[in-house]
Design an enzyme around this catalytic site. Structure first.
Site, short mmCIF file in Angstrom:
data_model
loop_
_atom_site.label_atom_id
_atom_site.label_comp_id
_atom_site.label_asym_id
_atom_site.label_seq_id
_atom_site.Cartn_x
_atom_site.Cartn_y
_atom_site.Cartn_z
N PRO A 9 68.87 -82.00 1.17
CG PRO A 9 67.46 -80.57 2.36
CD PRO A 9 68.19 -80.70 1.06
CD GLN A 43 65.57 -78.88 4.99
OE1 GLN A 43 65.40 -80.04 5.36
NE2 GLN A 43 65.16 -78.44 3.80
CB CYS A 56 59.52 -82.53 5.33
SG CYS A 56 59.42 -84.21 5.99
CE LYS A 81 64.84 -79.47 -1.31
NZ LYS A 81 63.63 -80.29 -1.25
CG HIS A 136 60.32 -81.47 -4.42
ND1 HIS A 136 60.63 -82.47 -3.51
CD2 HIS A 136 59.88 -82.12 -5.53
CE1 HIS A 136 60.38 -83.65 -4.05
NE2 HIS A 136 59.92 -83.46 -5.27
CG ASN A 155 64.74 -81.01 -4.95
OD1 ASN A 155 63.92 -81.21 -4.05
ND2 ASN A 155 65.64 -81.91 -5.29
N GLY A 163 68.72 -85.20 -5.24
CA GLY A 163 68.61 -85.90 -3.98
C GLY A 163 68.94 -87.37 -4.11
NE ARG A 164 63.76 -90.09 -4.11
CZ ARG A 164 62.71 -90.51 -4.81
NH1 ARG A 164 62.42 -91.79 -4.83
NH2 ARG A 164 61.96 -89.65 -5.46
#
Length: 351
Positions: free
Chosen positions: A24, A77, A107, A146, A178, A218, A240-241
């Site tokens: 996400p 999410q 985040c 996550k 992550h 991740n 992700g990116r």
């Protein structure tokens, strides 16, 4: 949830467990991005941008949660920390037809911190577990988390084990990790994606501690060659990116990670498959650039890639821009036969 809906995701079923997911990402993994990514892989698990529980309960749900049926399997999410609100939001998410609901515990932005959710929840695993428990009581779809390996001065050995212990005891179906800390003070969200060092071994140790639970990895995974070797140690890979900036990475996912037969997805065919969606949304008033911005890196490193990006960037933003812009951009890329004899694609972008 829609009755008799075909199940496309199940963390307890080896045939339906996600071996690959696209992370996400705020402002990136919107509904148009996800439909485009679905043309590159039929099996990848796709995630929405984070949406807060308050917005889900009180906001424009169709704008926030609406998605195309082609996106399945797709997960929503949620950001939040009030168990009651998270449970109510999860019910709404399930009723919209999502295949999974995920709790954001990673985040590090100031806005998220001010709402007492995101990475700061690493400091309160009991509260995260309460959210999981409340959500599991309301929905039948998987409830997942996550998280980071820790925040600030936390010891990742202690912090990650504490989070895993609590959320799995509460019934979480999976934990996506992550593999780096988040620094809530002193680093921007952008810096938090790169500066704290990656620690894949920490996630591998967690998986050894929980051999029967789903642990996904991740963070910093650059391409399938880089990511695939971790499947010996964890259950799933989340990019992700790298997947966003160089989406052609995804064309080999179904064959390499899910054992699908046949050739990898052709990026040309993927664009062609995306065109009917673009035409339908254009007819509904969506601007072309809102859909084509997710495609800019598709031909990264290949002859014609610069022209592809330039045409989409410059011409798609013009008033009245239509499908002809995409076909023009596609014609600027070298023929597929030339493409397939070129060098191997490697991405320098970290997820």
């Amino acid at each position: 949830m829609t009755e008799n809906k075909k199940k496309t995701l199940d963390y307890t079923d080896p045939g339906l467990r996600p071996r690959f997911a696209v992370a996400p990402m705020m402002d990136w993994t919107d509904r148009h991005c996800r439909v485009f990514h679905r043309q590159l892989s039929h099996r990848a698990l796709l995630y929405t941008e984070m949406v807060t529980s308050g917005a889900v309960i009180h906001g424009d749900r169709e704008r926030l949660l609406g998605f195309d049926e082609a996106e399945h399997p797709v997960a929503c999410q949620l950001g939040g920390s009030d168990p009651k609100d998270m449970a109510a939001s999860a019910r709404i998410v399930e009723d919209f037809g999502y295949d999974e609901v995920n709790i954001n515990v990673g985040c590090p932005s100031d806005r998220v911190q001010s709402g007492s959710f995101g990475a700061c929840l690493m400091q309160d695993p009991d509260l995260v577990a309460s959210c999981v428990s409340a959500m599991k009581a309301e929905v039948s779809i998987p409830v997942t988390v996550k998280c980071r390996i820790g925040v600030d001065e936390q010891d990742p050995e202690v912090a990650l084990d504490a989070m895993a212990d609590k959320v799995f005891a509460a019934g979480a179906d999976a934990l996506w990790v992550h593999a780096r800390k988040a620094w809530l003070q002193g680093l921007s969200p952008k810096e938090n994606r790169d500066i704290p060092p990656l620690d894949y071994d920490r996630v591998v140790r967690l998986k050894k501690r929980y051999p029967d639970a789903f642990i996904g990895l991740n963070g910093g995974l650059q391409d399938l060659d880089h990511a695939e070797r971790f499947l010996e140690c964890v259950d799933g890979l989340m990019l992700g990116r790298a997947a966003y900036h160089t989406p052609q990475i995804m064309t080999g996912v179904d064959r390499r990670l899910y054992g699908a037969g046949g050739d990898d997805v052709s990026p040309w065919k993927a664009v062609e498959a995306y065109l009917p969606y673009i035409e339908r949304k254009l007819a509904g008033g969506v601007r072309l650039a809102h859909m084509t911005r997710h495609m800019l890196g598709l031909f990264h490193g290949r002859p014609g890639a610069r022209s592809w990006r330039r045409i989409l960037t410059v011409e798609a933003i013009r008033p009245g821009a239509g499908i002809e812009v995409v076909t023009k951009a596609l014609s600027a890329v070298s023929p597929q036969d030339d493409y397939e004899t070129g060098p191997d694609l490697k991405s320098g972008h970290a997820a």
